[in-house]
Design a protein around this motif. Structure first.
Motif, PDB file in Angstrom:
ATOM      1  N   LYS A 126       0.834  -1.209   0.000  1.00 57.99           N
ATOM      2  CA  LYS A 126       0.000   0.000   0.000  1.00 57.99           C
ATOM      3  C   LYS A 126       0.866   1.255   0.000  1.00 57.99           C
ATOM      4  O   LYS A 126       0.649   2.179  -0.799  1.00 57.99           O
ATOM      5  N   HIS A 127       1.835   1.299   0.885  1.00 54.20           N
ATOM      6  CA  HIS A 127       2.669   2.490   0.981  1.00 54.20           C
ATOM      7  C   HIS A 127       3.579   2.635  -0.241  1.00 54.20           C
ATOM      8  O   HIS A 127       3.878   3.761  -0.666  1.00 54.20           O
ATOM      9  N   GLY A 128       3.996   1.512  -0.818  1.00 60.57           N
ATOM     10  CA  GLY A 128       4.773   1.574  -2.044  1.00 60.57           C
ATOM     11  C   GLY A 128       3.967   2.159  -3.193  1.00 60.57           C
ATOM     12  O   GLY A 128       4.477   3.001  -3.955  1.00 60.57           O
ATOM     13  N   ILE A 129       2.742   1.730  -3.324  1.00 65.29           N
ATOM     14  CA  ILE A 129       1.871   2.247  -4.391  1.00 65.29           C
ATOM     15  C   ILE A 129       1.644   3.742  -4.225  1.00 65.29           C
ATOM     16  O   ILE A 129       1.739   4.526  -5.188  1.00 65.29           O
ATOM     17  N   GLU A 130       1.361   4.157  -3.005  1.00 69.34           N
ATOM     18  CA  GLU A 130       1.105   5.575  -2.757  1.00 69.34           C
ATOM     19  C   GLU A 130       2.355   6.415  -3.056  1.00 69.34           C
ATOM     20  O   GLU A 130       2.247   7.526  -3.586  1.00 69.34           O
ATOM     21  N   PHE A 131       3.509   5.890  -2.719  1.00 69.20           N
ATOM     22  CA  PHE A 131       4.756   6.606  -2.988  1.00 69.20           C
ATOM     23  C   PHE A 131       4.964   6.778  -4.493  1.00 69.20           C
ATOM     24  O   PHE A 131       5.335   7.859  -4.963  1.00 69.20           O
ATOM     25  N   ILE A 132       4.733   5.706  -5.255  1.00 67.83           N
ATOM     26  CA  ILE A 132       4.892   5.782  -6.714  1.00 67.83           C
ATOM     27  C   ILE A 132       3.942   6.823  -7.293  1.00 67.83           C
ATOM     28  O   ILE A 132       4.335   7.660  -8.125  1.00 67.83           O
ATOM     29  N   GLU A 133       2.695   6.799  -6.863  1.00 69.90           N
ATOM     30  CA  GLU A 133       1.699   7.731  -7.393  1.00 69.90           C
ATOM     31  C   GLU A 133       2.039   9.180  -7.056  1.00 69.90           C
ATOM     32  O   GLU A 133       1.828  10.078  -7.871  1.00 69.90           O
ATOM     33  N   ARG A 134       2.604   9.411  -5.871  1.00 76.17           N
ATOM     34  CA  ARG A 134       2.963  10.772  -5.451  1.00 76.17           C
ATOM     35  C   ARG A 134       4.199  11.298  -6.161  1.00 76.17           C
ATOM     36  O   ARG A 134       4.375  12.509  -6.294  1.00 76.17           O
ATOM     37  N   ASN A 135       5.058  10.394  -6.598  1.00 78.14           N
ATOM     38  CA  ASN A 135       6.365  10.805  -7.114  1.00 78.14           C
ATOM     39  C   ASN A 135       6.573  10.440  -8.578  1.00 78.14           C
ATOM     40  O   ASN A 135       7.720  10.337  -9.033  1.00 78.14           O
ATOM     41  N   GLN A 136       5.497  10.290  -9.319  1.00 75.47           N
ATOM     42  CA  GLN A 136       5.620   9.826 -10.695  1.00 75.47           C
ATOM     43  C   GLN A 136       6.258  10.856 -11.625  1.00 75.47           C
ATOM     44  O   GLN A 136       6.663  10.510 -12.736  1.00 75.47           O
ATOM     45  N   ASN A 137       6.372  12.084 -11.173  1.00 74.99           N
ATOM     46  CA  ASN A 137       6.952  13.121 -12.020  1.00 74.99           C
ATOM     47  C   ASN A 137       8.392  13.466 -11.651  1.00 74.99           C
ATOM     48  O   ASN A 137       8.921  14.479 -12.118  1.00 74.99           O
ATOM     49  N   GLN A 138       9.022  12.632 -10.805  1.00 74.82           N
ATOM     50  CA  GLN A 138      10.426  12.837 -10.472  1.00 74.82           C
ATOM     51  C   GLN A 138      11.077  11.480 -10.265  1.00 74.82           C
ATOM     52  O   GLN A 138      10.387  10.491  -9.975  1.00 74.82           O
ATOM     53  N   PRO A 139      12.389  11.378 -10.448  1.00 78.15           N
ATOM     54  CA  PRO A 139      13.038  10.077 -10.277  1.00 78.15           C
ATOM     55  C   PRO A 139      13.004   9.644  -8.816  1.00 78.15           C
ATOM     56  O   PRO A 139      13.128  10.473  -7.904  1.00 78.15           O
ATOM     57  N   PHE A 140      12.850   8.342  -8.604  1.00 75.94           N
ATOM     58  CA  PHE A 140      12.787   7.848  -7.226  1.00 75.94           C
ATOM     59  C   PHE A 140      13.495   6.507  -7.087  1.00 75.94           C
ATOM     60  O   PHE A 140      13.637   5.747  -8.051  1.00 75.94           O
TER      61      PHE A 140
END
Length: 439
Positions: free
Chosen positions: A191-205
């Protein structure tokens, strides 16, 4: 000597910014998924006929599967120290398990440079969700080791539902503060991984998803809490093959959700996913015919699944027989991020990126393992195993013809025994010279 990390990383930030300006290629995202005590034979693409792992199998079918990938330790904490630093765990002092019972004071030294700190210098957003196991005290928390975000547990394992560690302490953190959260550990990490990806999709992570599955206590999504006051986590001897199977299959389902999220965000071809296990299997797991299990320096203790997936960059269905190890991820990720490696620090890993993307061969090199059970050195097809510390009773195996290490050929090749024993002793004295053990 005390290292002023703020000065070092200011320099890295400036250099990283210059690197970003000089590279036209967009920096890819990096997702590292680590299973806990998953054996070489515990998933479909490595031979399991009973445990169904279609999503992990799809990563292998559409990416690169390593047949000779190794963790740098045969137990949890040493392996994780290597993943974070790119160094043999012995250089960091993390040579054994940091236990909830005896080592609540210990942790990965803050002077160590983590891969998260390195890629932050190149503009990456960083997160780790799941198992840390490199220090219980808040000062050792991942947010003080380069990660912008952390949610998970810092012990070796917790009850999958109650999130209590082996001595009954609450162990679910948000950043460096205890923050209880309801849910099954595997699903919460996802869950937290998915939310992180969605929040940061416009920058490298850089995202580490460090699962607890299939480590004990053996619990499925609907199983009861297995912590008993006065007895601790009681799941270890009470698990069943059915529960073990469910735990891996739930993790596989959740990995599928991560892959789908990347696709939905249009990030699939911009993201490298690397999947591996932290060491060999415990009691209920399968080493796939290899000798030994978790904690052993035979192959079953440290040869684990390793898969690299990057659509459009890694050719689908490739199989690599190169001998690689967890510490190799450090320089590989740094190269992907166009991030400079800190100077003056010994790194043991090598950059796998040319091999992963272009099929370039790797130079032969020795690899080493050592713990309270034994010591081992691998050079090409040959592997030497000895008792710990005193280098006694050396055994020699030809892993090309005998990957299960059934036939000791030491008496037939005394010159090879002498050669490898010399390498092992030299390495041991080098990595332990002046190093303060934290345990």
């Amino acid at each position: 000597m005390t290292i002023n990390k703020s000065i070092v990383y200011y320099g890295l930030v400036v250099w990283g910014a210059l690197c970003m300006q000089s590279h036209a290629v967009e920096q890819p995202n990096i997702v590292v998924i680590v299973a806990d005590d998953l054996g070489y034979g515990d998933i479909g693409c490595y031979g399991s006929e009973t445990i169904k792992t279609p999503h992990i199998d799809a990563l292998a079918a559409n990416g690169l599967r390593f047949t000779d990938f190794h963790s740098n330790g045969a137990v949890c904490s040493p392996t994780r120290a290597s993943l974070m630093t790119g160094r043999y765990p012995h250089r960091t002092g993390v040579t054994s398990v940091i236990t909830a019972h005896k080592h609540r004071h210990a942790g990965l030294a803050l002077e160590e440079t983590t891969i998260a700190e390195v890629v932050k210098s190149a503009g990456y957003r960083t997160a780790l969700f799941g198992k840390w196991h490199l220090g219980y005290q808040p000062k050792y928390n991942p947010v003080h080791q380069g990660f912008d975000e952390y949610i998970g547990f810092v012990a070796g394992n917790v009850d999958f539902h109650a999130h209590l560690d082996q001595v009954g302490e609450e162990d679910w953190w948000k950043q460096d503060q205890l923050c209880p959260e309801e849910g099954y550990t595997t699903d919460l990490i996802t869950k937290h991984g998915i939310e992180f990806i969605e929040r940061n999709q416009n920058q490298p992570f850089l995202l580490f998803l460090t699962h607890e599955a299939p480590h004990y206590p053996y619990q499925g999504r609907n199983d009861p809490v297995q912590y008993v006051p006065g007895k601790g986590l009681v799941g270890s001897p009470k698990g069943t093959p059915e529960t073990y199977k469910e735990m891996i299959e739930v993790m596989d389902d959740d990995i599928g959700r991560i892959v789908q999220t990347l696709e939905d965000c249009g990030l699939s071809e911009k993201t490298l996913i690397f999947f591996c296990s932290d060491n060999g299997p415990a009691g209920l797991g399968s080493a796939g015919g290899l000798r030994g299990k978790k904690s052993h320096v035979w192959e079953g203790g440290h040869r684990v699944p390793g898969i690299a997936y990057w659509p459009g960059t890694i050719e689908a269905g490739r199989i690599s027989d190169e001998i690689v190890m967890g510490a190799d991820l450090f320089p590989t990720i740094a190269d992907l991020a166009n991030a400079p490696l800190p100077e003056g620090v010994t790194r043991d890993g090598v950059n796998l990126l040319p091999h992963i993307t272009e099929g370039t061969s790797l130079e032969s090199r020795p690899m080493f393992w050592a713990n309270w059970r034994g010591m081992a050195v691998r050079q090409g097809r040959y592997k030497l195993v000895t008792k710990p510390k005193r280098f006694e009773d050396p055994e020699l195996y030809d892993l090309e013809s005998d990957p299960a290490e059934k036939l000791n050929i030491a008496s037939e090749h005394p010159e090879k025994v002498e050669e490898l024993l010399k390498q092992l002793k030299s390495w041991h004295y080098e990595v332990t010279d002046g190093v303060k053990k934290i345990l």
